[in-house]
Design an enzyme around this catalytic site. Structure first.
Site, PDB file in Angstrom:
ATOM      1  N   ASP A  43       0.862  -1.176   0.000  1.00 13.66           N
ATOM      2  CA  ASP A  43       0.000   0.000   0.000  1.00 13.66           C
ATOM      3  C   ASP A  43       0.904   1.234   0.000  1.00 13.66           C
ATOM      4  OD1 ASP A  43      -2.098  -1.866   0.586  1.00 13.66           O
ATOM      5  OD2 ASP A  43      -1.604  -1.683   2.718  1.00 13.66           O
TER       6      ASP A  43
ATOM      7  N   ASP B 116      -1.290  -2.546  -4.398  1.00 14.96           N
ATOM      8  CA  ASP B 116      -2.348  -2.915  -3.453  1.00 14.96           C
ATOM      9  C   ASP B 116      -3.093  -1.637  -3.088  1.00 14.96           C
ATOM     10  OD1 ASP B 116      -3.770  -4.987  -2.161  1.00 14.96           O
ATOM     11  OD2 ASP B 116      -2.856  -4.435  -0.264  1.00 14.96           O
TER      12      ASP B 116
ATOM     13  N   ASP C  57      -4.710   1.636   3.460  1.00 14.09           N
ATOM     14  CA  ASP C  57      -5.393   0.477   4.040  1.00 14.09           C
ATOM     15  C   ASP C  57      -5.277   0.521   5.561  1.00 14.09           C
ATOM     16  OD1 ASP C  57      -6.015  -0.346   1.510  1.00 14.09           O
ATOM     17  OD2 ASP C  57      -4.896  -2.233   1.594  1.00 14.09           O
TER      18      ASP C  57
ATOM     19  N   ARG D 127     -13.371  -0.036  -3.420  1.00 12.54           N
ATOM     20  CA  ARG D 127     -12.919   0.156  -2.035  1.00 12.54           C
ATOM     21  C   ARG D 127     -12.815   1.642  -1.703  1.00 12.54           C
ATOM     22  NH1 ARG D 127      -8.188  -4.538  -1.332  1.00 12.54           N
ATOM     23  NH2 ARG D 127      -9.474  -6.268  -2.061  1.00 12.54           N
TER      24      ARG D 127
HETATM   25 CA    CA Z   1      -3.131  -3.722   1.777  1.00 17.14          CA
END
Ligand code: CA
Ligand code: CA
Length: 431
Positions: free
Chosen positions: A209, A248, A252, A304
C-alpha cells in the site's frame, strides 16, 4: 508512550516555542494537531503526532536514507519531506530497479512458464523453487521500501509537491501519527503473486500500500495525493487472462487499527483504493476499525472507496468522481459486521455508470446512507444509495447502521462538496 510524550512536551516547552495548538493560522504545518472533534482520530487524547518535538527531533529529509534515519530517531519527531524521496535508492544514492531485488533466479518469464494454468492447474497456489524465489525477491523489496512509522510522529511535505515515490509507509502498532501534505506515488510491487484460487478466474496480488495502518491508534491522514504516477493499473498487461496487478491499497487500515481520520485527500487512478479490515475473522478487528473518511476526492478509482469490515466508519462530504463504467466497480463495500454511516457525499457519475453499483454487498447487512446527491449529465438530484441498491439487488441491505457519529466538525450540504473538495483536497493546498 503518550504520557512520556506529554512529559517531554512539557519539558520542551520551557525552552522551545509555544505549545502545540490546533490547526490554525500562524501555527506552522509541522506543529499543527488534529482539530478537536475531527473524526475518530480525535477520540480520547486526540492526535498530536510529533507536534511537541523539541528542535533536535525536527528532521528535514530528501532521500530514502534521510527518511529511514529520521524514522529511527528519538520521538516525538517531526519529519519534513523536501522534494522527492525515492524508495528505490541504494547506499550513496544509487538508483535501484526490480532486477536489483530479484533473488535465486526469479524472472517473470520463468514464473509465467512455471505457473501457467495449462501446466500448474487452477486448484492450488504456486509452490516450489520459482515461488520461493519470488517470495525471497519480494522480501528484499519489502526491506527496501516498507518503512515503519513509530508513534508520536508527524510527517509533512514542504511546499506543494513533496513526494514519497515507491514508498510503503507502515504505521504499525503505533499511537499518535500525523501524515499530511504529501504526494504518495506508485508503491509498485516488482513481484506480484499469482493466486489461481482467488476469485473465479484467479488474481495477481501485490503487497504494498502507499500507507498501511495496522494495529495502530490515533492516525490522521490529511491533504495528501495518492497516485500511481506514470505506472497506472490501466497500463499493466494481462497474464493468464487477468490484470497483472502491481499495486495494493492507497490507504489500508487493518489488523485491529482504530481511531483514524482520513480527510481532504485525493485518491486517483487506482484500483484497490481504501480497505478497512482485511479479514472476516473478528479476532483483532471486532469493536475496532473505527475510521472517519471526509472531504476526500475519489477521482476515477475503481473500488474500495472504502471497503469496510467491522468498523463504525463515518463517510461524509466526499466527492466521488466516477466518469467511466469500464474503470469502476463499486464505491462503498459493505463487508462483514460493517457499520458504515454515509452522509452528504457528492456522486458525479458518467452516463454509463449505474447508480445501483455504488454499493457492494461483501457480507454486510446494513448501512446508514442519507443526504447524498447524484449528478449525471449536469443535473444534480437527491440520491438514496440504499434504495438504488435494493431496487436492483437481492437480498436488500438494511438502512440503519445502528449508530450516529458524534466526532465530526460539522457536515456540509452535499451540494457544496464538489466545489470545496475540488478546490481544497490533496497535497499542495495547505499553507
Ligand atoms: Ca493492503
Ligand atoms: Ca431488492
Amino acid at each position: 508512550m503518550r504520557r512520556l510524550a506529554v512529559l517531554t512536551a512539557v519539558l520542551s516547552l520551557a525552552v522551545v516555542a509555544g505549545p502545540p495548538a490546533p490547526a490554525a493560522a500562524g501555527t506552522p504545518l509541522a506543529r499543527q494537531t488534529l482539530p478537536a472533534g475531527d473524526g475518530w482520530a480525535a477520540e480520547g487524547p486526540g492526535t498530536t503526532g510529533g507536534s511537541a518535538a523539541p528542535p533536535a527531533n525536527v528532521h528535514t529529509v530528501s532521500t530514502r536514507a534521510g527518511l529511514v534515519a529520521a524514522l529511527a530517531a528519538p520521538g516525538p519527531r517531526i519529519i519534513q519531506v523536501r522534494g522527492t524521496v525515492d524508495a528505490h535508492t541504494g547506499p550513496g544514492g544509487t538508483p535501484l530497479s526490480c532486477a536489483d531485488y530479484a533473488q535465486d533466479g526469479y524472472t517473470l518469464a520463468g514464473y509465467l512458464t512455471a505457473y501457467d494454468p495449462a501446466v500448474w492447474g487452477r486448484d492450488r497456489e504456486p509452490a516450489g523453487p520459482l515461488e520461493d524465489a519470488r517470495a525471497a525477491s519480494a522480501a528484499r523489496q519489502t526491506a527496501q521500501i516498507k518503512l515503519k512509522v513509530p508513534g508520536d510522529t508527524t510527517i509533512v511535505g514542504l511546499g506543494g509537491s513533496a513526494t514519497l515515490r515507491g514508498v510503503n509507509l507502515h504505521v504499525d502498532r503505533a499511537d499518535n501519527v500525523i501524515i499530511r501534505n504529501l504526494v504518495f506515488e506508485d508503491a509498485a510491487d516488482c513481484f506480484p503473486q499469482w493466486d489461481p484460487t482467488d476469485g473465479e478466474e484467479g488474481n495477481w496480488n501485490s503487497l504494498y500500500d502507499n500507507i498501511s495502518v495496522t494495529g495502530s491508534t490515533h492516525v490522521w491522514v490529511d491533504h495528501n495525493t495518492f497516485t500511481d504516477g506514470d505506472n497506472p493499473d490501466s497500463a499493466q498487461p494481462r497474464h493468464f487472462g487477468r490484470p497483472y496487478q502491481v499495486h495494493d491499497g492507497q490507504l489500508d487500515v487493518t489488523n485491529g487499527a482504530d481511531f483514524v481520520t482520513a480527510s481532504w485527500n485525493v485518491f486517483s487512478g487506482h484500483d484497490k483504493t481504501m480497505l478497512i479490515g482485511s479479514t472476516n475473522n473478528p479476532a483483532a478487528d471486532a469493536g475496532r476499525l473505527n475510521v472517519t473518511v471526509h472531504h476526500n476526492h475519489f477521482d476515477d478509482v475503481l473500488q474500495r472507496l472504502p471497503r469496510v469490515r467491522f468498523g463504525k466508519v463515518h463517510v461524509y462530504n466526499n466527492y466521488y468522481e466516477i466518469p467511466d463504467a469500464s474503470t469502476f466497480v463499486y464505491a462503498l463495500g459493505v463487508g462483514v459486521e460493517s457499520k458504515i454511516f454515509s452522509e452528504a457525499n457528492f456522486y458525479r457519475l458518467g452516463r454509463a455508470v449505474d447508480p445501483a453499483a455504488l454499493l457492494h454487498d461483501w457480507g454486510g447487512t446494513a448501512l446508514t446512507s442519507r443526504d447524498d446527491v447524484l449528478r449525471v449529465g449536469g443535473k444534480v438530484r437527491p440520491f438514496d444509495a440504499v434504495a438504488a441498491y435494493n431496487a436492483a439487488h437481492d437480498p436488500d441491505l438494511g438502512s440503519d447502521a445502528g449508530w450516529t457519529p458524534v466526532l465530526h466538525t460539522g457536515v456540509d450540504p452535499a451540494e457544496s462538496v464538489r466545489l470545496s473538495v475540488s478546490q481544497r483536497a490533496g497535497a499542495g493546498r495547505l499553507g
